[in-house]
Design an enzyme around this catalytic site. Structure first.
Site, PDB file in Angstrom:
ATOM      1  CB  THR A 180       0.912 -10.061  -6.799  1.00  0.00           C
ATOM      2  OG1 THR A 180       0.814  -8.698  -7.686  1.00  0.00           O
ATOM      3  CG2 THR A 180       2.642 -10.327  -6.574  1.00  0.00           C
ATOM      4  NE  ARG A 181      -7.382 -11.242  -7.806  1.00  0.00           N
ATOM      5  CZ  ARG A 181      -8.319 -10.932  -6.429  1.00  0.00           C
ATOM      6  NH1 ARG A 181      -7.650 -11.837  -4.964  1.00  0.00           N
ATOM      7  NH2 ARG A 181      -9.417  -9.984  -6.148  1.00  0.00           N
ATOM      8  CE1 TYR A 182      -3.348  -2.777  -6.863  1.00  0.00           C
ATOM      9  CE2 TYR A 182      -0.692  -1.964  -7.767  1.00  0.00           C
ATOM     10  CZ  TYR A 182      -1.569  -2.017  -7.489  1.00  0.00           C
ATOM     11  OH  TYR A 182      -1.699  -0.531  -7.268  1.00  0.00           O
ATOM     12  CD  GLU A 183       3.749  -7.194 -12.371  1.00  0.00           C
ATOM     13  OE1 GLU A 183       4.109  -7.809 -11.248  1.00  0.00           O
ATOM     14  OE2 GLU A 183       4.293  -7.395 -13.718  1.00  0.00           O
ATOM     15  CE  LYS A 194      -5.550  12.386   2.269  1.00  0.00           C
ATOM     16  NZ  LYS A 194      -6.474  10.914   3.553  1.00  0.00           N
ATOM     17  CG  ASP A 222       0.607   0.236  -9.715  1.00  0.00           C
ATOM     18  OD1 ASP A 222       0.957  -0.430  -8.445  1.00  0.00           O
ATOM     19  OD2 ASP A 222      -0.243   0.125  -9.584  1.00  0.00           O
ATOM     20  CG  ASP A 252      -2.119  -0.960   1.605  1.00  0.00           C
ATOM     21  OD1 ASP A 252      -2.303  -1.587   0.055  1.00  0.00           O
ATOM     22  OD2 ASP A 252      -2.801  -1.662   2.554  1.00  0.00           O
TER      23      ASP A 252
HETATM   24  C1  LIG Z   1      -2.248  -3.732  -3.595  1.00  0.00           C
HETATM   25  S1  LIG Z   1      -2.356  -4.912  -2.354  1.00  0.00           S
HETATM   26  C2  LIG Z   1      -0.851  -5.768  -2.905  1.00  0.00           C
HETATM   27  C3  LIG Z   1      -1.615  -6.792  -2.657  1.00  0.00           C
HETATM   28  C4  LIG Z   1      -0.464  -8.827  -3.437  1.00  0.00           C
HETATM   29  N1  LIG Z   1       1.102  -8.175  -2.756  1.00  0.00           N
HETATM   30  C5  LIG Z   1      -0.501  -8.517  -4.391  1.00  0.00           C
HETATM   31  O1  LIG Z   1       0.409  -8.317  -5.313  1.00  0.00           O
HETATM   32  O2  LIG Z   1      -1.635  -8.838  -5.338  1.00  0.00           O
HETATM   33  C6  LIG Z   1      -1.236  -4.292  -0.705  1.00  0.00           C
HETATM   34  C7  LIG Z   1      -1.845  -4.794   0.773  1.00  0.00           C
HETATM   35  O3  LIG Z   1      -0.545  -4.683   1.520  1.00  0.00           O
HETATM   36  C8  LIG Z   1      -1.190  -4.709   2.783  1.00  0.00           C
HETATM   37  N2  LIG Z   1      -0.922  -3.967   3.523  1.00  0.00           N
HETATM   38  C9  LIG Z   1      -0.460  -3.888   4.818  1.00  0.00           C
HETATM   39  N3  LIG Z   1      -0.126  -3.241   5.474  1.00  0.00           N
HETATM   40  C10 LIG Z   1       0.867  -2.444   4.764  1.00  0.00           C
HETATM   41  C11 LIG Z   1       1.863  -0.979   5.399  1.00  0.00           C
HETATM   42  N4  LIG Z   1       2.214  -0.211   5.859  1.00  0.00           N
HETATM   43  N5  LIG Z   1       2.571  -1.051   4.373  1.00  0.00           N
HETATM   44  C12 LIG Z   1       1.890  -2.435   2.646  1.00  0.00           C
HETATM   45  N6  LIG Z   1       1.707  -2.252   2.945  1.00  0.00           N
HETATM   46  C13 LIG Z   1       0.708  -3.231   3.588  1.00  0.00           C
HETATM   47  C14 LIG Z   1      -2.276  -4.907   2.544  1.00  0.00           C
HETATM   48  O4  LIG Z   1      -3.265  -5.400   3.607  1.00  0.00           O
HETATM   49  C15 LIG Z   1      -2.662  -5.402   1.317  1.00  0.00           C
HETATM   50  O5  LIG Z   1      -2.707  -6.634   1.510  1.00  0.00           O
END
Ligand SMILES: C[S@@+](CC[C@H](N)C(=O)[O-])C[C@H]1O[C@@H](n2cnc3c(N)ncnc32)[C@H](O)[C@@H]1O
Length: 102
Positions: free
Chosen positions: A81-84, A11, A43, A7
């Site tokens: 990954t799915r997100y990618e 901000k 990304d 994530d």
């Molecule tokens: C956009 S998703 C990506 C999921 C997976 N890695 C993929 O590429 O398909 C971001 C993931 O980061 C996790 N996350 C949790 N805490 C976070 C933090 N402090 N910083 C970054 N990511 C975090 C979220 O729960 C979420 O599952």
């Protein structure tokens, strides 16, 4: 260690929550043997710049790229990954960073 599309906490006031920060990186560095790799995919252009800045300031990780394709193209041994897939479908670029533990 892979960190794929964390994530971005976009901000500026939430930047301390990003995984690419010295606290989490110290933990990752402690787990890796010399030569072990930390791999980051994102990304998000803001996160990309942020990660380069934070990683560049660390003496315990060395960026492995020697050519632009090293960070513009997904290495063959790097999981998509799915997100990618979703990000690519939306037309986003993805950047791939490989750092070796010093
Ligand atoms: C956009 S998703 C990506 C999921 C997976 N890695 C993929 O590429 O398909 C971001 C993931 O980061 C996790 N996350 C949790 N805490 C976070 C933090 N402090 N910083 C970054 N990511 C975090 C979220 O729960 C979420 O599952």
């Amino acid at each position: 260690v892979y960190l794929l599309h964390p994530d971005p906490w976009p901000k500026a006031r939430h930047a301390k929550r990003r995984m690419v920060n010295n606290g989490p990186l110290d933990l990752i560095a402690a787990k890796l043997k010399p030569g072990g790799e930390f791999r980051l995919g994102t990304d998000d252009p803001t996160y990309c710049r942020w990660a380069m800045m934070v990683m560049n300031a660390r003496r315990d990780f060395t960026w492995q790229a020697t050519h632009p394709r090293d960070f513009l193209e997904r290495p063959a041994d790097w999981p998509e990954t799915r997100y990618e897939r979703k990000a690519r479908r939306r037309g986003h670029e993805v950047w791939y960073f490989k750092y070796a533990r010093a």
